[in-house]
Design a protein around this motif. Structure first.
Motif, PDB file in Angstrom:
ATOM      1  N   GLY A 135     -17.609   9.220 -12.309  1.00 66.61           N
ATOM      2  CA  GLY A 135     -17.971  10.154 -13.451  1.00 66.61           C
ATOM      3  C   GLY A 135     -16.899  10.623 -14.043  1.00 66.61           C
ATOM      4  O   GLY A 135     -17.092  11.015 -15.337  1.00 66.61           O
ATOM      5  N   ASP A 165     -24.229   8.599 -17.812  1.00 64.42           N
ATOM      6  CA  ASP A 165     -24.837   9.843 -17.418  1.00 64.42           C
ATOM      7  C   ASP A 165     -25.169  10.221 -19.014  1.00 64.42           C
ATOM      8  O   ASP A 165     -26.307  10.715 -19.156  1.00 64.42           O
ATOM      9  CB  ASP A 165     -23.994  10.884 -16.754  1.00 64.42           C
ATOM     10  N   GLY A 178     -26.623   7.046 -13.724  1.00 65.69           N
ATOM     11  CA  GLY A 178     -26.199   5.785 -13.426  1.00 65.69           C
ATOM     12  C   GLY A 178     -27.220   5.027 -12.464  1.00 65.69           C
ATOM     13  O   GLY A 178     -27.648   3.899 -12.677  1.00 65.69           O
ATOM     14  N   GLY A 264     -18.044   5.984  -7.898  1.00 67.91           N
ATOM     15  CA  GLY A 264     -19.260   6.237  -7.915  1.00 67.91           C
ATOM     16  C   GLY A 264     -19.846   5.073  -8.861  1.00 67.91           C
ATOM     17  O   GLY A 264     -20.934   4.491  -8.081  1.00 67.91           O
ATOM     18  N   ASN A 268     -22.816   0.228  -8.314  1.00 67.85           N
ATOM     19  CA  ASN A 268     -23.571  -0.500  -9.222  1.00 67.85           C
ATOM     20  C   ASN A 268     -24.064  -1.815  -8.825  1.00 67.85           C
ATOM     21  O   ASN A 268     -23.112  -2.547  -8.966  1.00 67.85           O
ATOM     22  CB  ASN A 268     -23.201  -0.319 -10.859  1.00 67.85           C
TER      23      ASN A 268
HETATM   24  O1  KG4 Z   1     -17.319   8.982  -8.000  1.00 72.04           O
HETATM   25  P1  KG4 Z   1     -18.518   9.980  -7.976  1.00 72.04           P
HETATM   26  O2  KG4 Z   1     -19.450  10.055  -7.088  1.00 72.04           O
HETATM   27  O3  KG4 Z   1     -17.938  11.261  -8.688  1.00 72.04           O
HETATM   28  C1  KG4 Z   1     -16.753  11.481  -9.560  1.00 72.04           C
HETATM   29  O4  KG4 Z   1     -15.671  11.439  -8.922  1.00 72.04           O
HETATM   30  O5  KG4 Z   1     -17.146  11.320 -10.740  1.00 72.04           O
HETATM   31  O6  KG4 Z   1     -19.104   9.229  -9.346  1.00 72.04           O
HETATM   32  C2  KG4 Z   1     -20.521   9.851  -9.982  1.00 72.04           C
HETATM   33  C3  KG4 Z   1     -20.599   9.070 -11.097  1.00 72.04           C
HETATM   34  C4  KG4 Z   1     -21.917   9.329 -11.885  1.00 72.04           C
HETATM   35  O7  KG4 Z   1     -21.560   9.452 -13.330  1.00 72.04           O
HETATM   36  C5  KG4 Z   1     -22.963   8.424 -11.908  1.00 72.04           C
HETATM   37  O8  KG4 Z   1     -23.953   8.400 -12.882  1.00 72.04           O
HETATM   38  C6  KG4 Z   1     -22.294   7.312 -11.313  1.00 72.04           C
HETATM   39  O9  KG4 Z   1     -21.252   7.549 -10.674  1.00 72.04           O
HETATM   40  N1  KG4 Z   1     -23.097   6.017 -10.504  1.00 72.04           N
HETATM   41  C7  KG4 Z   1     -23.568   5.090 -11.068  1.00 72.04           C
HETATM   42  C8  KG4 Z   1     -24.397   4.375 -10.090  1.00 72.04           C
HETATM   43  N2  KG4 Z   1     -24.452   5.356  -9.155  1.00 72.04           N
HETATM   44  C9  KG4 Z   1     -23.558   6.444  -9.365  1.00 72.04           C
HETATM   45  N3  KG4 Z   1     -23.471   4.233 -12.237  1.00 72.04           N
HETATM   46  C10 KG4 Z   1     -23.740   3.430 -12.382  1.00 72.04           C
HETATM   47  N4  KG4 Z   1     -24.766   2.521 -11.478  1.00 72.04           N
HETATM   48  C11 KG4 Z   1     -24.900   3.120 -10.322  1.00 72.04           C
HETATM   49  N5  KG4 Z   1     -25.661   2.721  -9.475  1.00 72.04           N
END
Ligand code: KG4
Ligand code: ZN
Length: 332
Positions: A135, A165, A178, A264, A268
């Motif tokens: 994110g 997001d 996501g 994150g 996907n």
């Molecule tokens: O790594 P993370 O938990 O936190 C940060 O360090 O940012 O990533 C969170 C991000 C969010 O923007 C969320 O929408 C995205 O990862 N995310 C996804 C999926 N699961 C989480 N984006 C696309 N597809 C997914 N399945």
């Protein structure tokens, strides 16, 4: 034992590793429900909650693993990048505990930790090309060792997860976007809308996602009867294509047939499928941590922390947390 702490954003992560490097356990507290009504993370709320949760989570971890606090011989903690208030909670706690127990403090970079998470589950040979998609960050690295992360390119505006997001917000799907976009995309036509693939043909290994988000916004304005599944599917494929092609470009440029995808967005489903497909076609190994270790967590901090513990790479109590990424672009 080594205690690892991660508080760079809205997740509180703690983990324990034994002296020989084996991973014992991790616990994670996510604040996502707290921030969801605001459509994004509120830094002030995040840091206050970190402060409230961290001591209890560590106590719980010690209790569940029958560990006495005196058995902790080193403490690794994320120093940055991230939200400065949240980082300060983890770093201050770790400094105090390191001083009280008279054990070394180990400084961990959040981006390096994400790219090290894979070692919790798999042995990957160095060097590898690391794609970090979360994110807060979207960046490509040439990872030569646990001590040598070379930044090849990064996003010039929004991170990939941020784009997910923001598009989810445009579609009123809630936060975080996501997983919701991914779920709806499964039922949509991926070729319905030809959204732009920013910087795809540009030789520089940078990314840009804000134009793609604007393209979605314009599409929604011009087509009020849009099919939400088709928008999600077409958007998801545009993001995946850019991420995959750029990473393959890096892999070919540096002749490194190994790719690690982390963060994150690496959970996907479509990204994983397409990456593995392309990897197979190009004889490139592609590795993903399991979803549990893609998001922020304490275990990824412990992997790198253990390595630094053994190589006696210690921090000082004077070291300060940092909000912005420390990397300068590697000249290639
Ligand atoms: O790594 P993370 O938990 O936190 C940060 O360090 O940012 O990533 C969170 C991000 C969010 O923007 C969320 O929408 C995205 O990862 N995310 C996804 C999926 N699961 C989480 N984006 C696309 N597809 C997914 N399945
Ligand atoms: Zn992260």
């Amino acid at each position: 034992m080594l205690l690892a702490i991660e508080t760079s954003c809205d997740e509180t992560g703690v983990a324990l590793f034994s002296e020989d490097g084996s991973f014992i356990k991790h616990l994670l507290y996510s604040q996502v429900a707290l921030h969801s009504p605001f459509g994004g993370i509120v830094p002030e709320i995040a840091s206050r909650k970190q402060l409230e949760v961290l001591p209890h989570l560590i106590n719980q971890l010690l209790k569940e693993t029958y560990t006495d606090i005196k058995q902790i011989k080193a403490i690794a903690v994320t120093f940055g990048p991230g939200l400065i208030g949240s980082l300060l909670v983890g770093v201050s706690f770790a400094k105090a505990l390191s001083w009280a127990l008279k054990v070394p403090l180990i400084k961990i970079d959040h981006l390096e930790a994400h790219l090290s998470a894979i070692f919790l589950e798999k042995e990957v040979k160095f060097p590898f090309i690391g794609l970090l998609v979360s994110g807060g960050h979207t960046a490509l690295f040439l990872v030569e060792s646990f001590e040598d992360f070379k930044l090849l390119g990064h996003t010039r505006d929004d991170a990939a997860g941020e784009a997910f997001d923001k598009v989810a917000k445009l579609l009123n799907l809630g936060y975080p976007g996501g997983p919701k976009i991914s779920e709806l995309a499964e039922k949509g036509n991926r070729k319905a809308i030809n959204f732009p693939r920013p910087l795809l043909e540009d030789p520089v290994l940078d990314f840009s996602f804000s134009g793609l988000k604007t393209a979605v916004l314009n599409y929604l304005k011009i087509n009020p009867d849009f099919k939400v599944e088709d928008v999600c599917a077409s958007f998801e494929d545009a993001v995946c294509e850019v991420l995959i092609k750029k990473t393959l470009k890096a892999s070919k440029k540096f002749k490194i047939p190994r790719i690690v995808v982390a963060g994150g967005v690496a959970s996907n489903k479509r990204l994983r499928e397409l990456f593995l497909e392309e990897g197979q076609k190009n004889s490139i190994e592609v590795y993903f941590p399991s979803a549990e270790f893609c998001t922020d967590n304490g275990a990824m901090v412990g992997v790198l922390g253990w390595y630094k513990w053994k190589s006696k790479n210690f921090a000082s109590l004077e070291d300060e947390p940092y909000a912005r990424a420390k990397f300068k672009k590697y000249k290639y």
